[in-house]
Design an enzyme around this catalytic site. Structure first.
Site, mmCIF file in Angstrom:
data_model
loop_
_atom_site.group_PDB
_atom_site.id
_atom_site.type_symbol
_atom_site.label_atom_id
_atom_site.label_comp_id
_atom_site.label_asym_id
_atom_site.label_seq_id
_atom_site.Cartn_x
_atom_site.Cartn_y
_atom_site.Cartn_z
ATOM 1 N N LYS A 83 40.842 36.754 25.906
ATOM 2 C CA LYS A 83 40.737 37.341 27.578
ATOM 3 C C LYS A 83 40.904 38.426 25.892
ATOM 4 O O LYS A 83 42.119 38.748 26.558
ATOM 5 C CB LYS A 83 41.852 36.874 28.274
ATOM 6 C CG LYS A 83 39.790 35.945 28.881
ATOM 7 C CD LYS A 83 40.668 35.786 30.241
ATOM 8 C CE LYS A 83 40.375 36.882 31.411
ATOM 9 N NZ LYS A 83 41.051 35.981 32.377
HETATM 10 C C1 E4P Z 1 39.274 36.221 35.791
HETATM 11 O O1 E4P Z 1 38.716 36.745 34.199
HETATM 12 C C2 E4P Z 1 39.583 37.369 35.898
HETATM 13 O O2 E4P Z 1 41.023 37.701 35.790
HETATM 14 C C3 E4P Z 1 39.642 37.779 37.549
HETATM 15 O O3 E4P Z 1 38.967 36.806 38.134
HETATM 16 C C4 E4P Z 1 40.598 38.775 38.307
HETATM 17 O O4 E4P Z 1 40.309 37.999 39.757
HETATM 18 P P1 E4P Z 1 41.238 39.566 41.252
HETATM 19 O O5 E4P Z 1 39.808 40.558 41.061
HETATM 20 O O6 E4P Z 1 40.729 38.881 42.169
HETATM 21 O O7 E4P Z 1 43.049 39.977 40.433
#
Ligand code: E4P
Length: 224
Positions: free
Chosen positions: A85
């Site tokens: 990622k």
């Molecule tokens: C996933 O890829 C993201 O990092 C995650 O869903 C972010 O979520 P949040 O906005 O609840 O921190």
């Protein structure tokens, strides 16, 4: 349509992997910090639990050089199939481009606009991850953004998939899928909320009650 768990909590991963046909697990530095565990041992345990399902692990560095080094060590330890990622700013795009040349799987994350998604897709990202709830918090139109990304990808026969993320309620998850997201990643408890509610519970209890009024506690397999 893919359902992914946005958690690094091993017990939850074990539990929900048995109930649902999950496509994998996503994590980010915030999610991992909640587990207070060593980075690689925790991710290795998750990998063991989910087998060859998707595992998405975020880099933490900010320069392309360092993100590439982090990606290499992630893949060395967790396997070539691990999705790296990468946050989608300019340094991130540069990193994604190089990772794709090296044959890595990549998820472009921290997506708030269709423009970001378009540029990540143009360098070959496998997934783009638009942040539904975080967009809403900024008064941005999450539905419109995901719809635009989906339209753009379809129009240009782009193989990049939309992995919608950042959900705070079940309605947001359904919205993202209806707008064209190919996959969603959410806290496991949100999936439970989709099938456990007082009205569902009431309907099921009524069936038990009506059955018992005629057959008492006999199950079907004991009847002739
Ligand atoms: C996933 O890829 C993201 O990092 C995650 O869903 C972010 O979520 P949040 O906005 O609840 O921190």
């Amino acid at each position: 349509m893919k359902i992914i768990l946005d958690t690094a909590h091993l017990e939850d991963i074990r539990k929900y992997n048995r109930i649902y046909e999950i496509a994998g697990v996503t994590s980010n530095p915030t999610i991992l910090s909640r587990e207070c565990a060593d980075f690689f041992p925790l991710l290795q345990n998750i990998r063991q639990e989910i087998g060859d399902k998707e595992l998405h692990v975020q880099v933490t560095a900010s320069s392309c050089t360092e993100m590439l080094l982090e990606a290499k060590s992630i893949v060395n330890i967790l396997g070539k199939d691990t999705y790296i990622k990468v946050p989608t700013n300019e340094e991130g795009i540069k990193t994604i481009k190089q990772l794709k040349h090296l044959g890595y799987k990549v998820t472009a994350t921290a997506i708030y606009t269709a423009q970001q998604a378009m540029l990540a897709a143009s360098v070959g990202a496998d997934y783009v991850a638009p942040y539904y709830n975080r967009m809403n918090n900024l008064n941005m139109d999450s539905r419109q953004t995901i719809t635009e990304i989906a339209t753009l990808f379809k129009l240009h026969h782009c193989e990049t998939e939309i992995l919608a993320a950042s959900f705070k309620n079940t309605n947001q998850i359904m919205d993202a899928l209806l707008c064209g997201a190919h996959a969603v990643t959410a806290s496991p408890q949100l999936y439970t909320q989709m099938v456990e509610s007082p009205v569902i519970d009431h309907a099921i209890k009524e069936f038990y009650k009506d059955w018992a009024s005629v057959y008492q506690d006999k199950p079907i397999y004991e009847l002739k």
